[in-house]
Write a protein that holds these residues in place. Structure first.
Motif, PDB file in Angstrom:
ATOM      1  N   ARG A  15      35.038  68.497  65.871  1.00 16.50           N
ATOM      2  CA  ARG A  15      35.022  68.264  67.410  1.00 16.50           C
ATOM      3  C   ARG A  15      33.791  68.531  68.189  1.00 16.50           C
ATOM      4  NH1 ARG A  15      41.287  70.318  69.022  1.00 16.50           N
ATOM      5  NH2 ARG A  15      42.369  68.607  67.857  1.00 16.50           N
ATOM      6  N   SER A  16      32.962  69.473  67.763  1.00 19.53           N
ATOM      7  CA  SER A  16      31.688  69.918  68.492  1.00 19.53           C
ATOM      8  C   SER A  16      30.503  69.157  67.756  1.00 19.53           C
ATOM      9  CB  SER A  16      31.510  71.519  68.080  1.00 19.53           C
ATOM     10  OG  SER A  16      32.893  72.033  68.801  1.00 19.53           O
ATOM     11  N   LYS A  17      30.713  68.146  67.247  1.00 18.57           N
ATOM     12  CA  LYS A  17      29.450  67.419  66.247  1.00 18.57           C
ATOM     13  C   LYS A  17      28.544  66.968  67.307  1.00 18.57           C
ATOM     14  CE  LYS A  17      28.389  63.332  63.654  1.00 18.57           C
ATOM     15  NZ  LYS A  17      28.953  62.057  63.136  1.00 18.57           N
ATOM     16  N   ARG A  18      29.024  66.374  68.438  1.00 17.23           N
ATOM     17  CA  ARG A  18      28.022  65.651  69.473  1.00 17.23           C
ATOM     18  C   ARG A  18      27.077  66.985  69.927  1.00 17.23           C
ATOM     19  NH1 ARG A  18      29.766  61.428  73.721  1.00 17.23           N
ATOM     20  NH2 ARG A  18      30.238  60.427  72.015  1.00 17.23           N
ATOM     21  N   GLN A  19      27.798  67.976  70.355  1.00 17.91           N
ATOM     22  CA  GLN A  19      27.131  69.198  71.070  1.00 17.91           C
ATOM     23  C   GLN A  19      26.353  70.020  69.786  1.00 17.91           C
ATOM     24  OE1 GLN A  19      27.132  69.471  74.439  1.00 17.91           O
ATOM     25  NE2 GLN A  19      25.447  70.919  74.173  1.00 17.91           N
ATOM     26  N   LEU A  20      26.804  69.908  68.865  1.00 15.57           N
ATOM     27  CA  LEU A  20      26.077  70.622  67.786  1.00 15.57           C
ATOM     28  C   LEU A  20      24.713  69.884  67.398  1.00 15.57           C
ATOM     29  CD1 LEU A  20      28.429  71.552  65.023  1.00 15.57           C
ATOM     30  CD2 LEU A  20      27.326  73.244  66.334  1.00 15.57           C
ATOM     31  N   VAL A  21      24.717  68.623  67.394  1.00 16.50           N
ATOM     32  CA  VAL A  21      23.538  67.704  67.175  1.00 16.50           C
ATOM     33  C   VAL A  21      22.485  67.918  68.173  1.00 16.50           C
ATOM     34  CG1 VAL A  21      22.406  65.338  66.961  1.00 16.50           C
ATOM     35  CG2 VAL A  21      24.786  66.036  65.683  1.00 16.50           C
ATOM     36  N   LYS A  22      22.988  67.872  69.584  1.00 18.85           N
ATOM     37  CA  LYS A  22      22.356  68.085  70.737  1.00 18.85           C
ATOM     38  C   LYS A  22      21.415  69.336  70.694  1.00 18.85           C
ATOM     39  CE  LYS A  22      22.506  67.906  75.871  1.00 18.85           C
ATOM     40  NZ  LYS A  22      23.336  67.662  77.071  1.00 18.85           N
ATOM     41  N   ASP A  35      19.890  62.285  60.963  1.00 17.03           N
ATOM     42  CA  ASP A  35      19.831  63.375  60.060  1.00 17.03           C
ATOM     43  C   ASP A  35      20.684  64.680  60.315  1.00 17.03           C
ATOM     44  OD1 ASP A  35      18.467  61.620  58.439  1.00 17.03           O
ATOM     45  OD2 ASP A  35      16.361  62.643  58.724  1.00 17.03           O
ATOM     46  N   ILE A  36      20.470  65.178  61.361  1.00  8.92           N
ATOM     47  CA  ILE A  36      21.230  66.459  61.700  1.00  8.92           C
ATOM     48  C   ILE A  36      22.727  65.851  61.710  1.00  8.92           C
ATOM     49  CG2 ILE A  36      21.876  68.204  63.673  1.00  8.92           C
ATOM     50  CD1 ILE A  36      18.987  67.696  64.284  1.00  8.92           C
ATOM     51  N   ALA A  37      23.054  64.723  62.384  1.00 12.23           N
ATOM     52  CA  ALA A  37      24.600  64.399  62.351  1.00 12.23           C
ATOM     53  C   ALA A  37      25.047  64.225  60.853  1.00 12.23           C
ATOM     54  CB  ALA A  37      24.626  63.006  63.175  1.00 12.23           C
ATOM     55  N   HIS A  38      24.094  64.006  60.036  1.00 12.06           N
ATOM     56  CA  HIS A  38      24.944  63.675  58.675  1.00 12.06           C
ATOM     57  C   HIS A  38      25.166  65.174  57.808  1.00 12.06           C
ATOM     58  CE1 HIS A  38      24.501  59.364  58.207  1.00 12.06           C
ATOM     59  NE2 HIS A  38      23.204  59.206  58.398  1.00 12.06           N
ATOM     60  N   ILE A  39      24.168  65.853  58.271  1.00 13.42           N
ATOM     61  CA  ILE A  39      24.266  67.498  57.887  1.00 13.42           C
ATOM     62  C   ILE A  39      25.592  67.969  58.268  1.00 13.42           C
ATOM     63  CG2 ILE A  39      23.380  69.928  58.146  1.00 13.42           C
ATOM     64  CD1 ILE A  39      20.559  68.466  57.895  1.00 13.42           C
ATOM     65  N   LEU A  63      19.117  73.800  59.622  1.00 14.37           N
ATOM     66  CA  LEU A  63      20.253  74.591  58.986  1.00 14.37           C
ATOM     67  C   LEU A  63      20.119  75.860  59.666  1.00 14.37           C
ATOM     68  CD1 LEU A  63      20.063  73.611  55.092  1.00 14.37           C
ATOM     69  CD2 LEU A  63      21.639  72.755  56.789  1.00 14.37           C
ATOM     70  N   ALA A  64      19.025  76.457  59.872  1.00 14.59           N
ATOM     71  CA  ALA A  64      19.198  77.935  60.622  1.00 14.59           C
ATOM     72  C   ALA A  64      19.683  77.807  61.924  1.00 14.59           C
ATOM     73  CB  ALA A  64      17.678  78.433  60.568  1.00 14.59           C
ATOM     74  N   LEU A  65      19.103  76.751  62.805  1.00  9.39           N
ATOM     75  CA  LEU A  65      19.884  76.482  64.025  1.00  9.39           C
ATOM     76  C   LEU A  65      21.179  76.349  64.140  1.00  9.39           C
ATOM     77  CD1 LEU A  65      16.903  74.573  65.288  1.00  9.39           C
ATOM     78  CD2 LEU A  65      17.732  76.498  66.390  1.00  9.39           C
ATOM     79  N   LEU A  66      21.667  75.628  62.990  1.00 11.94           N
ATOM     80  CA  LEU A  66      23.234  75.327  62.986  1.00 11.94           C
ATOM     81  C   LEU A  66      24.151  76.828  62.620  1.00 11.94           C
ATOM     82  CD1 LEU A  66      23.399  72.135  60.973  1.00 11.94           C
ATOM     83  CD2 LEU A  66      24.250  72.570  63.312  1.00 11.94           C
TER      84      LEU A  66
END
Length: 379
Positions: free
Chosen positions: A263-270, A297-301, A342-345
């Motif tokens: 559910r947080s995908k959009r914010q995580l990518v941003k 690429d971030i969205a795929h991850i 990945l570190a930021l995620l």
């Protein structure tokens, strides 16, 4: 090229020659030469099923391998796939027509064994890779099944409504992308609830079918031949009206990590993209297209991380990162460029221990060495 399966009924040299000619034709994007390679093999005595599975399928796999190795462009890969799709459509007219529904000796009852009854073949919601399902549909027709082929990307509500209306003997559900597994799970349980058994197949379900079993499919098959054999024996009929809850199959989802990440995908990518711009000065010179590709690429991850959380399998995530690293290295880019994201995620998801653990394993898999952040203490 993947070694072909040895099949009684077609000469191995004949199939090898057809594969070679078809590969040359699709490499040149010559649809007419591709058609000649296939139809000449049939005219020379090759079995139609063998041509589908031991000529077209391995050539298509080689197309994918050539794209991964950066020897085919995306456009070339799409052109080859389109050629194969049109050839299979032409081959369909060589398949004997199965008996009509209701003919003597046939049955449409769910779970009916043998070629009796209709098999619905469909791709999972969000799955655009329809060629494996198309090949299965033609193999089943060749074996005498009545087939209802729905093609790519079938929205689950529409699929279930269709099954309600048509009452097939079985649903053959195909998916190539692991990120579609949550959608596959929904389709499996919904189909079973209306009494339609489900055979799962395709790369998304794992080379050993582990995810098909985990998601409660009635059967799994590694290829179209095996799928046809399984369907000929018949599938167990599910209990109509018995709706299985997600947590019955996947109790680990009780921690809500999958739900929160998806559910947080959009914010995580941003947030991850913004963090990378702050840490990597070179991104300041990116074009809009380069920024867009980086966000993709971030969205795929994030998608693969969420799916790994859904299945509770870190290997699904690390496998994707290794594959992505290989793709990057084939294009002259070191796999370690994935590590800052990945570190930021990890920082974004520090309250989610399973996600942090999977990200740690992913960073190790690509050679990242930045320590993971400590989980935030409870408030």
């Amino acid at each position: 090229m993947t070694p072909p399966t040895t099949v009684a009924g077609s000469d191995g040299a004949l199939l090898e020659r057809a594969r070679r000619h078809l590969w040359q034709a699709v490499g040149a994007r010559d649809e007419y030469a591709a058609g000649r390679a296939v139809f000449t093999a049939l005219d020379d005595g090759a079995d139609l099923e063998d041509v589908l599975l031991d000529v077209i399928a391995p050539v298509q796999r080689k197309v994918g391998a050539e794209w991964a190795a950066n020897r085919f462009t995306v456009a070339q890969e799409h052109a080859a796939t389109a050629i194969h799709d049109r050839i299979i459509a032409a081959l369909a007219h060589r398949t004997p027509e199965p008996p009509p529904a209701g003919a003597a000796g046939t049955s449409d009852a769910p779970g009916a064994p043998g070629p009796s009854g209709t098999v619905t073949v469909a791709c999972v919601d969000g799955e655009w890779h329809a060629l494996p399902a198309r090949i299965l549909a033609e193999v089943l027709r060749r074996r005498g099944f009545r087939v209802d082929f729905l093609g790519a990307q079938v929205p689950t509500p529409h699929l279930i409504a269709h099954l309600h209306q048509t009452a097939p003997a079985a649903l053959a559900l195909s998916s190539s992308l692991p990120t579609r597994l949550p959608n596959a799970h929904t389709a499996i349980t919904a189909a079973q609830a209306i009494g339609v058994p489900v055979l799962a197949g395709g790369a998304a379900f794992g080379t050993d079918g582990r995810y098909a079993r985990q998601l409660g499919a009635d059967a799994w098959a590694p290829d179209a031949r095996a799928a046809a054999d399984v369907l000929a024996r018949g599938l167990p009929q599910p209990r109509t009206g018995a709706v299985r809850q997600t947590l019955e199959d996947l109790p680990h989802l009780d921690d809500q990590e999958y739900t929160m990440v998806s559910r947080s995908k959009r914010q995580l990518v941003k947030n991850t993209l913004a963090g990378m711009e702050g840490r990597l000065p070179a991104m300041g010179a990116y074009t809009d297209r380069q920024r867009e590709r980086t966000a993709e690429d971030i969205a795929h991850i994030v998608d693969f991380l969420a799916t790994a959380l859904y299945t509770d399998d870190p290997g699904l995530f690390t496998g994707f990162l290794r594959w992505t690293g290989d793709i990057l290295q084939a294009r002259g880019v070191p796999a370690q460029v994935l590590d800052p994201g990945l570190a930021l995620l990890q920082e974004e998801l520090k309250d989610f221990p399973r996600a942090v653990g999977f990200l740690t394993q992913g960073r190790t898999a690509i050679g990242g060495d930045t320590p993971a952040p400590e989980p935030r203490p409870d408030a």
